[in-house]
Design a protein around this motif. Structure first.
Motif, PDB file in Angstrom:
ATOM      1  N   ALA A 111       9.714   3.353   4.948  1.00  0.00           N
ATOM      2  CA  ALA A 111       9.496   4.790   5.121  1.00  0.00           C
ATOM      3  C   ALA A 111       9.895   5.508   3.833  1.00  0.00           C
ATOM      4  O   ALA A 111      10.996   5.328   3.328  1.00  0.00           O
ATOM      5  CB  ALA A 111      10.315   5.309   6.296  1.00  0.00           C
ATOM      6  N   GLU A 112       8.993   6.330   3.300  1.00  0.00           N
ATOM      7  CA  GLU A 112       9.242   7.022   2.034  1.00  0.00           C
ATOM      8  C   GLU A 112       9.754   8.444   2.250  1.00  0.00           C
ATOM      9  O   GLU A 112       9.409   9.094   3.242  1.00  0.00           O
ATOM     10  CB  GLU A 112       7.935   7.184   1.251  1.00  0.00           C
ATOM     11  N   GLY A 113      10.527   8.928   1.315  1.00  0.00           N
ATOM     12  CA  GLY A 113      10.899  10.342   1.290  1.00  0.00           C
ATOM     13  C   GLY A 113      11.871  10.747   2.382  1.00  0.00           C
ATOM     14  O   GLY A 113      11.806  11.858   2.905  1.00  0.00           O
ATOM     15  N   LEU A 167       0.873  -1.179   0.000  1.00  0.00           N
ATOM     16  CA  LEU A 167       0.000   0.000   0.000  1.00  0.00           C
ATOM     17  C   LEU A 167       0.904   1.221   0.000  1.00  0.00           C
ATOM     18  O   LEU A 167       1.679   1.437   0.934  1.00  0.00           O
ATOM     19  CB  LEU A 167      -0.924   0.003   1.215  1.00  0.00           C
ATOM     20  N   ASP A 168       0.813   2.001  -1.080  1.00  0.00           N
ATOM     21  CA  ASP A 168       1.670   3.157  -1.294  1.00  0.00           C
ATOM     22  C   ASP A 168       1.068   4.395  -0.622  1.00  0.00           C
ATOM     23  O   ASP A 168      -0.148   4.473  -0.458  1.00  0.00           O
ATOM     24  CB  ASP A 168       1.783   3.402  -2.812  1.00  0.00           C
ATOM     25  N   ASP A 169       1.915   5.321  -0.251  1.00  0.00           N
ATOM     26  CA  ASP A 169       1.467   6.582   0.358  1.00  0.00           C
ATOM     27  C   ASP A 169       0.554   6.282   1.545  1.00  0.00           C
ATOM     28  O   ASP A 169      -0.436   6.977   1.772  1.00  0.00           O
ATOM     29  CB  ASP A 169       0.707   7.460  -0.648  1.00  0.00           C
ATOM     30  N   PHE A 170       0.905   5.252   2.293  1.00  0.00           N
ATOM     31  CA  PHE A 170      -0.006   4.772   3.328  1.00  0.00           C
ATOM     32  C   PHE A 170      -0.335   5.866   4.338  1.00  0.00           C
ATOM     33  O   PHE A 170       0.550   6.580   4.816  1.00  0.00           O
ATOM     34  CB  PHE A 170       0.561   3.554   4.062  1.00  0.00           C
TER      35      PHE A 170
HETATM   36 MG    MG Z   1       4.639   6.527  -2.326  1.00  0.00          MG
END
Ligand code: MG
Ligand code: C2E
Ligand code: MG
Ligand code: MG
Length: 281
Positions: free
Chosen positions: A237-239, A180-183
């Protein structure tokens, strides 16, 4: 006078609508040409293991070199491609290109190669009845086992159930893994985790942004690592842009991360899909 004012407001409003509808239609037509002319590329961004900074995986991201406008962000053209349906063809191009590339890295690097390739898929693709078969065919033609592929979908794409959820279930049954992206930024976050087979939570950059040097607790990243671990999911963890964020995430128990701090998305010739060497001090 009121009626006239209302009337002129309405005119301005529709003129703006027309303008943006025109712009989208133009962009849509340009997408069609660019698909035929080969103006799309795939870039690759590392996903690292925080404790070792080992190169764990790679996310594929599409780039459009527009013949006139040059760089156009996926944030601007993906929604247009979703609306006019071209995302189906574009998405298949990204899936095929990145799976072939990944298979090549495996051949070249063996055990030093990253362990999976992560590909973004939109709701429109998931609703194509052939989608799971297309994925299976691409994996077969690259000689990849299904677990080598992680499909990234947003919560919003799965909101409301239906065909998209079905496609995810089918893919998952074949062994393809699901993220699940941008959760945390979409619809119905926590409920989905019970009803949809999910392997990975990609914790959105906006929550990682709350980790600022010398700042207080970043509450949501802290909560989400507990949710992930409690449910037996992998959290990414993104970004992540700074050493402080990387260190803080590691302290909270995050094992995987992605972001400019570790590496920006780059085209294949510049991308070295082998381990590490990031100073996290
Ligand atoms: Mg994302
Ligand atoms: P995403 O899947 O959440 O991808 C992460 C986005 O954050 C990428 O933007 C990436 O370049 C950017 N990013 C990564 N690390 C950092 C960082 O440390 N700081 C900052 N500021 N940004 C970072 P990009 O490539 O512009 O893509 C934006 C979105 O467009 C993606 O978000 C994804 O939703 C969509 N997208 C991109 N490629 C594809 C594709 O092939 N298919 C589909 N359906 N969507 C795609
Ligand atoms: Mg993604
Ligand atoms: Mg994002």
């Amino acid at each position: 006078y009121a009626a006239k004012a209302a009337g002129s407001q309405l005119m301005i409003y529709t003129a703006e609508l027309d303008e943006s509808a025109d712009a989208a239609a133009q962009l849509g037509a340009d997408l069609r040409h660019s698909l035929d002319d080969g103006d799309f590329r795939v870039v690759y961004q590392p996903i690292v293991e925080l404790t070792t900074t080992r190169f764990e995986a790679v996310e594929a991201l599409v780039r459009w070199h527009h013949p006139v406008r040059g760089f156009v962000s996926p944030v601007d053209f993906i929604p247009v491609a979703e609306d006019n349906g071209l995302i189906v063809e574009l998405g298949e191009f990204v899936m095929r290109t990145s799976c072939h590339k990944f298979a090549g890295w495996r051949r070249d690097l063996g055990a030093a190669a990253p362990s999976y390739i992560s590909v973004n898929v939109s709701a429109r693709q998931l609703r194509e009845p052939e989608f799971p078969d297309v994925v299976a065919a691409i994996l077969a033609e690259c000689g990849l086992e299904p677990a080598a592929l992680l499909v990234e979908v947003t919560e919003t794409a799965l909101f409301g159930g239906g065909t998209a959820v079905h496609a995810v279930e089918t893919l998952h049954r074949t062994g393809v893994r699901i993220a699940l992206d941008d959760f945390g930024t979409g619809h119905s976050s926590l409920g989905l985790l019970r009803t949809v087979p999910v392997d990975v939570l990609k914790v959105d950059k906006s929550f990682v942004d709350e980790i600022i040097a010398g700042g207080g607790r970043a509450v949501i990243v802290d909560a989400l690592i507990h949710v992930s671990k409690g449910l037996g999911l992998r959290a990414v963890a993104e970004g992540v842009e700074t050493a402080e964020q990387a260190a803080y995430l590691r302290e909270l128990g995050y094992e995987y991360a992605q972001g400019y701090f570790f590496g920006k998305p780059v085209p294949e010739p510049d991308f070295t899909p082998r381990a590490l060497v990031v100073d996290q001090a």
